[in-house]
Design an enzyme around this catalytic site. Structure first.
Site, short mmCIF file in Angstrom:
data_model
loop_
_atom_site.label_atom_id
_atom_site.label_comp_id
_atom_site.label_asym_id
_atom_site.label_seq_id
_atom_site.Cartn_x
_atom_site.Cartn_y
_atom_site.Cartn_z
NE ARG A 237 12.04 -1.81 -6.27
CZ ARG A 237 11.50 -2.12 -5.10
NH1 ARG A 237 10.41 -2.90 -5.09
NH2 ARG A 237 12.00 -1.69 -3.97
CD GLU A 266 5.82 1.46 -8.87
OE1 GLU A 266 5.98 1.80 -7.67
OE2 GLU A 266 5.94 0.30 -9.27
CG HIS A 284 4.86 -0.74 -5.36
ND1 HIS A 284 5.98 -0.18 -5.91
CD2 HIS A 284 5.32 -1.76 -4.57
CE1 HIS A 284 7.07 -0.79 -5.48
NE2 HIS A 284 6.69 -1.76 -4.66
#
Length: 328
Positions: A237, A266, A284
């Site tokens: 994360r 993000e 991601h």
């Protein structure tokens, strides 16, 4: 009366098509207009939610008077206000294990890409700069035989360690809450304090969930312990790493490089990271393969249906708070 399922993201209509006779199914779609407006209109009717990448807490769920379960198509669940869900007795499920190997593949792709400077030299070659034999200014570093340090040797961390040990003959260090004697023997791994791992490892991979205890787990102090030739890889994360501190050490080249799949915010559309040649950035994509995403959606569907049918879902996150329902 039929219960209502609201699919709020990442869900193919074909996933829920077989259940339209038993449930009212609402599938949000960008083609149908503003996604937030669709969510707000549908949430009062919803008994079950399935999807991912949406923050859900009191503000978003206050009107969801019928809600029984949220089935998240993800491993991490930091997007959800668990305390609020517990207080209302709303089940939360996730999709662990399905993406372990895929995420480990990506972690190793980032290890190789940063060590051998693949994106940087790919761009350099394509722009026509390769006009003579390369010199030491373009050299990378080896991966085989080096030391891989994993902070949090859970299932994803273990999968990364196996690739390093058996694929590249790497030495494995790990830190975390507990020692794992079986892996010590199988992988020749050493359980060490985090500070020792940071100072000895050539590649440092934090693989931990985001909690209050792991936020900024890798900050200025920890980055200062890493050697000038070490590389940081983050597929866990974004907030696990202090991004501003990382940018500073990369600019100063007090560590060699970083490979990042996750970020403090993000989507990341504008960052100093993009100007640094010693950083590999991807958006991601830890679980982003067709096979894995399909498997995650199928597992989330099973969790959702079990919860709506009054059975204990396989992957109940708040089992300690709500598990008594199936033991009384």
């Amino acid at each position: 009366m039929k219960k209502t399922i609201l699919a709020f993201s990442r869900v193919s209509p074909s996933l829920l098509e077989p259940y339209k006779d038993k449930y009212n199914v609402i599938i949000m779609s960008p083609e149908m207009g503003d996604m937030d407006a669709q969510f707000e209109a549908a949430i009062p009717r919803a008994h079950g939610l399935i999807g991912g990448n949406r923050r859900l807490g009191e503000a978003e769920l206050a009107s969801a008077k019928n809600l029984e379960i949220i089935s998240s198509i993800s491993v991490g669940y930091d997007n959800y206000d668990l305390s609020y869900l517990n207080g209302r007795g709303i089940m939360l499920t996730n999709t662990p294990d399905v993406l372990n190997e895929t995420t480990a593949d990506l972690a190793f792709a980032l290890i190789l890409a940063t060590a051998r400077r693949i994106p940087e030299l790919d761009a350099w070659t394509k722009e026509g700069s390769w006009t003579k034999t390369i010199d030491a200014s373009h050299f990378g570093c080896d991966v085989h035989g080096k030391t891989l340090g994993i902070i949090g040797l859970g299932k994803i961390g273990e999968a990364i360690a196996r690739r390093g040990r058996f694929g590249f003959g790497m030495n494995i260090l790990y830190s975390g809450n507990s020692r794992k004697p079986q892996l010590d023997q199988e992988l020749g791994a050493r359980f060490v304090p985090q500070e020792e791992l940071l100072s000895e490892a050539d590649f440092v991979c934090p693989v931990v969930p985001l909690t209050d205890g792991t936020r900024n787990l890798i900050g200025r102090k920890e980055l200062a312990l890493m050697g000038s030739e070490s590389i940081l890889i983050n597929v866990s994360r974004g907030p696990v790493v202090d991004q501003d501190a990382l940018i500073q050490v990369l600019e100063e080249k007090t560590i060699r490089a970083a490979g990042l799949d996750v970020y403090g915010k993000e989507p990341l559309t504008n960052s100093k990271l993009f100007k640094l040649k010693n950083v590999v950035t991807v958006p991601h994509i830890g679980s982003a393969t067709t096979d894995t995403r399909n498997a995650m959606a199928q597992r989330a569907l099973v969790n959702l249906l079990m919860g709506l049918e009054g059975r204990r879902p396989r992957d109940l996150v708040n089992v300690h708070e709500l598990g008594h329902r199936w033991t009384e």
